[in-house]
Design an enzyme around this catalytic site. Structure first.
Site, short mmCIF file in Angstrom:
data_model
loop_
_atom_site.label_atom_id
_atom_site.label_comp_id
_atom_site.label_asym_id
_atom_site.label_seq_id
_atom_site.Cartn_x
_atom_site.Cartn_y
_atom_site.Cartn_z
N CYS A 133 0.85 -1.19 0.00
CA CYS A 133 0.00 0.00 0.00
C CYS A 133 0.89 1.24 0.00
O CYS A 133 2.10 1.14 0.06
CB CYS A 133 -0.86 0.00 1.24
SG CYS A 133 -1.70 -1.57 1.48
N ARG A 160 1.04 2.21 -5.96
CA ARG A 160 1.30 1.22 -4.92
C ARG A 160 0.04 0.48 -4.51
O ARG A 160 0.11 -0.51 -3.78
CB ARG A 160 1.91 1.88 -3.69
CG ARG A 160 3.20 2.58 -3.93
CD ARG A 160 3.71 3.20 -2.66
NE ARG A 160 4.11 2.18 -1.73
CZ ARG A 160 5.34 1.68 -1.66
NH1 ARG A 160 6.28 2.14 -2.45
NH2 ARG A 160 5.64 0.75 -0.79
N TRP A 199 -3.68 -1.73 -1.41
CA TRP A 199 -3.60 -2.89 -2.31
C TRP A 199 -3.85 -4.06 -1.38
O TRP A 199 -2.99 -4.45 -0.59
CB TRP A 199 -2.21 -2.96 -2.93
CG TRP A 199 -2.02 -4.05 -3.93
CD1 TRP A 199 -2.23 -3.95 -5.28
CD2 TRP A 199 -1.56 -5.38 -3.70
NE1 TRP A 199 -1.93 -5.16 -5.88
CE2 TRP A 199 -1.52 -6.05 -4.94
CE3 TRP A 199 -1.17 -6.10 -2.56
CZ2 TRP A 199 -1.11 -7.38 -5.08
CZ3 TRP A 199 -0.78 -7.43 -2.69
CH2 TRP A 199 -0.75 -8.04 -3.95
N ASN A 225 1.52 -0.09 5.94
CA ASN A 225 1.90 -0.79 4.71
C ASN A 225 2.76 -1.98 5.14
O ASN A 225 3.69 -1.82 5.92
CB ASN A 225 2.69 0.16 3.82
CG ASN A 225 3.38 -0.55 2.67
OD1 ASN A 225 2.90 -1.56 2.18
ND2 ASN A 225 4.51 -0.02 2.24
N GLY A 226 2.42 -3.16 4.62
CA GLY A 226 3.17 -4.36 4.98
C GLY A 226 2.21 -5.46 5.40
O GLY A 226 0.99 -5.35 5.19
N GLU A 246 10.47 -9.35 -22.22
CA GLU A 246 9.98 -8.11 -21.61
C GLU A 246 8.76 -7.57 -22.37
O GLU A 246 7.80 -7.10 -21.77
CB GLU A 246 11.12 -7.07 -21.57
CG GLU A 246 10.73 -5.68 -21.12
CD GLU A 246 10.03 -5.60 -19.77
OE1 GLU A 246 10.03 -6.59 -19.01
OE2 GLU A 246 9.46 -4.54 -19.48
N LYS A 267 5.06 -6.92 -20.74
CA LYS A 267 4.35 -5.64 -20.84
C LYS A 267 2.95 -5.88 -21.37
O LYS A 267 1.97 -5.35 -20.86
CB LYS A 267 5.06 -4.67 -21.79
CG LYS A 267 6.12 -3.73 -21.39
CD LYS A 267 6.06 -2.95 -20.13
CE LYS A 267 6.12 -3.73 -18.87
NZ LYS A 267 7.31 -3.69 -18.06
N GLU A 276 0.67 -7.79 -18.75
CA GLU A 276 0.31 -7.12 -17.50
C GLU A 276 -0.66 -5.96 -17.69
O GLU A 276 -1.45 -5.67 -16.79
CB GLU A 276 1.53 -6.70 -16.69
CG GLU A 276 2.34 -5.58 -17.25
CD GLU A 276 3.55 -5.24 -16.38
OE1 GLU A 276 3.43 -5.23 -15.15
OE2 GLU A 276 4.61 -4.95 -16.95
N HIS A 303 10.97 -26.97 -30.80
CA HIS A 303 11.07 -27.96 -29.73
C HIS A 303 9.77 -28.05 -28.93
O HIS A 303 9.77 -28.56 -27.81
CB HIS A 303 12.25 -27.62 -28.81
CG HIS A 303 13.56 -27.62 -29.55
ND1 HIS A 303 14.11 -28.76 -30.07
CD2 HIS A 303 14.39 -26.60 -29.90
CE1 HIS A 303 15.25 -28.46 -30.69
NE2 HIS A 303 15.43 -27.16 -30.62
N LYS A 321 3.15 -1.64 -7.84
CA LYS A 321 4.49 -1.43 -8.37
C LYS A 321 5.61 -1.94 -7.46
O LYS A 321 6.54 -2.58 -7.92
CB LYS A 321 4.69 0.07 -8.64
CG LYS A 321 5.94 0.31 -9.45
CD LYS A 321 5.92 1.68 -10.04
CE LYS A 321 7.09 1.89 -10.95
NZ LYS A 321 7.04 1.08 -12.17
C1 F6R Z 1 6.58 -4.99 -14.55
C2 F6R Z 1 7.16 -4.59 -13.28
C3 F6R Z 1 7.54 -5.65 -12.32
C4 F6R Z 1 8.82 -5.25 -11.57
C5 F6R Z 1 9.15 -6.27 -10.47
C6 F6R Z 1 10.46 -5.93 -9.78
O1 F6R Z 1 6.31 -3.91 -15.38
O2 F6R Z 1 7.31 -3.43 -13.01
O3 F6R Z 1 7.72 -6.88 -12.96
O4 F6R Z 1 9.87 -5.18 -12.49
O5 F6R Z 1 8.12 -6.31 -9.54
O6 F6R Z 1 10.40 -4.65 -9.21
P1 F6R Z 1 11.70 -3.84 -8.87
O7 F6R Z 1 12.37 -3.49 -10.13
O8 F6R Z 1 11.22 -2.65 -8.11
O9 F6R Z 1 12.55 -4.75 -8.02
#
Ligand code: F6R
Length: 591
Positions: free
Chosen positions: A2, A29, A75, A101-102, A464, A468, A471, A487, A587
């Protein structure tokens, strides 16, 4: 995961509009609920389930009395999103308000004990035990800060907590362990937040709070107490982020703005070359490298593996942080262990770094004040600037840029360093021609699944790009090294499966072309990202995204991905989803 906020304003401003403004910058967050508590003769609370703008429309969150208070964006982890589960949480006498948060892992036993002592709970959250414990300890005679101290002595798990009490007006207390919380100050006013972007509009003078320290903020002062109640002196750091960096600046979404930030963020990151050289010189001989990371950062690390092994000839192992404990990590003092993370707070990556002694530890992070910088022997800052969209874009290219600089420096490859300076212009070309990608999005709007393929340097880009896409658009997307198709995955290819092929010029071009032929023979719709002058590939493709021919396969990971970020973004817009708030994701993953 959060977001929490607090402020004590020492001028004529009301706290609620400031708290709301800061909370909006923390929506990445968590965005399933929002709530504020302020104090003016009593504690006032407004909170509900829903996005900030929806709750604000219904409750007029900025209209609350008092010049200090706390706020939260949620969250949901323990207890589903609902008004009752929204923070702030109060005790039953409404004398204490808490945002957290936690995750408190032993909350059930604490709750049972408090219930047996007569406390009444109204939510399903773990957080509510905190407000009841503070109330209990204040009833027993502790002041607010000592009630919080006694409370955290009982808590297992992770937390950042901010609390106020009607019994001690004009005071905010806060603490943290394994969840982030930073402090800010300007002109006698004080701010607290989970992350710097939340408060950057109000101050760039930021202080860190170490684990289990308690901060006590009154109208007169801010005091930090260590576990033994000693007062700790802390000098604010001036962060070079500006308020404009956390605004959308005319873009519809943060994600689009952050994609467009990339020429500039890559340029800024490239300016770090002297600092990186100094760090590598100081580290000395490196026999092998291990990089731990999650998600997008893991893909940046994988790109790094290809680049470092090719350009510096140093064996580089990349491990998913969540799997680190299950691999045989033989490392000595000549191993460089890198933690790669935009936030610097990702629990799995921190755990992996903490689990091993011996190697030199290097953090590559985007946030100057973060937990990872404390664990590591050295820190390289990616200079992407604050990233507010949940989907990482500019932090990814900044991380890959750092990987290139490390590879070039370790491999004494001046030529590569020179080539890197052209990257921002190549990215600008893609951004200027994004209309084609936008129109392509209409074709793939109804795709149920997508395949991405790439070889060598382009394989991590495929991974990657697929991440993207899934998600934010919720389209099932898979990525394969193109040579792997035959394969197994080729069995899935038919005319309903578009295959997006990343095929820059270079030594892997022809083998990738073979794979492209294989999927074409199975009637797949072929989309390619290729060089402007690659007529052969263009002839075989239904759709092409064309890239400057000077971008060869070595530079491609930094450039081709931008086109695919845009494709994911525009398909998401066509599908009418909000790319900044993908479902079920937040995030910073601190649990
Ligand atoms: C995807 C994304 C996540 C982060 C992952 C690691 O767009 O942002 O996959 O890359 O949660 O987060 P960090 O980089 O903060 O360790």
């Amino acid at each position: 995961m959060c977001g929490i906020v607090g402020c004590m304003l020492n001028d004529n401003r009301k706290a609620a509009p400031v708290l709301l403004d800061c909370a909006k910058k923390l929506e990445y967050r968590g965005y399933d609920s929002v709530g504020l508590a302020t104090y003016d003769e009593r504690i006032h609370v407004k909170k509900d389930e829903g996005y900030i703008e929806t709750v604000d429309e219904a409750l007029n969150l900025a209209d609350m009395p008092g010049n200090y208070g706390i706020a939260h964006v949620r969250w949901a982890s323990v207890g589903k999103p609902s008004k009752l589960n929204s923070h702030p949480h109060l005790d039953e006498k409404e004398t204490v308000a808490v945002v957290h948060n936690g995750t408190i892992t032993n909350y059930s036993e604490l709750k049972d004990k408090l219930i047996s002592e007569g406390h009444k709970f109204i939510s399903q959250t773990d957080t509510e035990v905190i407000s009841h414990l503070i109330e209990k300890f204040m009833d027993e005679g502790s002041d607010l800060e000592h009630a919080l101290r006694r409370c955290i002595e009982l808590l297992d798990g992770s937390y950042a907590i901010v609390a106020i009490s009607a019994k001690e007006p004009n005071k905010i207390v806060a603490t943290r362990k394994d969840s982030p919380l930073v402090l800010g100050q300007k002109d006698g006013s004080y701010y607290l937040a989970s992350d710097i972007p939340a408060m950057i509009k109000y101050t760039n003078r930021i202080m860190e709070l170490n684990k289990k320290e308690i901060v006590v903020i009154t109208k007169e002062k801010l005091e930090i107490h260590d576990e033994h109640d000693n007062i700790m002196f802390r000098t604010p750091i001036e962060i070079d982020w500006t308020p404009e960096m956390v605004e959308k600046n005319g873009y519809e979404h943060y994600m689009l703005k952050e994609i467009h930030d990339q020429p500039e963020s890559v340029r800024r990151t490239l300016l770090q070359i002297d600092e990186i050289k100094e760090i590598l010189d100081d580290i000395g001989e490196i026999e092998k490298i291990c990089i731990v990371a999650c998600g997008t950062s893991y893909h940046a690390a994988l790109s790094g593996k290809y680049i470092i092994e090719s350009e510096a000839r140093i064996p580089t192992n990349v491990v998913l942080a969540s799997e680190f404990a299950h691999s045989l990590n033989i490392m000595d003092e000549k191993t460089l262990l890198i933690g790669m993370s935009q936030s610097g707070e990702t629990a799995d990556t921190l755990k992996a770094l903490n689990s091993i002694e011996g190697p030199t530890k290097l953090a590559i992070v985007n946030v100057e004040i973060s937990e990872m910088t404390k664990i590591a022997d050295y820190t390289i800052l990616t200079k992407a600037g604050p990233e507010l969209s949940v989907a990482a874009t500019k932090t990814y290219t900044a991380q890959v840029t750092v990987m290139y600089m490390i590879a070039a420096l370790l491999g004494n490859n001046e030529e590569l360093l020179d080539k890197l300076n052209k990257v921002p212009e190549y990215i600008e070309d893609i951004l200027e021609n994004s209309e084609i990608i936008k129109s392509m999005a209409k074709t793939y709007l109804y795709a149920n699944e997508l395949f991405y393929i790439g070889k060598g340097f382009s394989y991590p880009t495929a991974l990657e790009a697929a991440l993207k896409m899934k998600e934010i658009s919720y389209i099932h997307a898979e990525a394969y090294a193109s040579g792997e198709l035959k394969h197994g995955p080729l069995a899935l290819i038919d005319n309903n499966m578009p295959v997006i092929t990343i095929i820059p010029p270079g030594k892997d071009h022809n083998l990738t072309l073979n794979s492209l032929e294989e999927v074409k023979a199975r009637n797949s719709r072929i989309v390619t990202v290729c060089s402007e002058d690659d007529d052969l590939v263009q002839d075989k493709s239904e759709e092409c995204i064309l890239i400057n021919p000077d971008v060869d396969e070595i530079l491609a990971p930094l450039v081709y991905i931008v086109a695919l970020q845009l494709l994911a973004y525009y398909i998401t817009i066509e599908k009418k989803h909000n790319p900044d708030r993908p479902r079920n994701l937040a995030k910073t993953v601190t649990v």
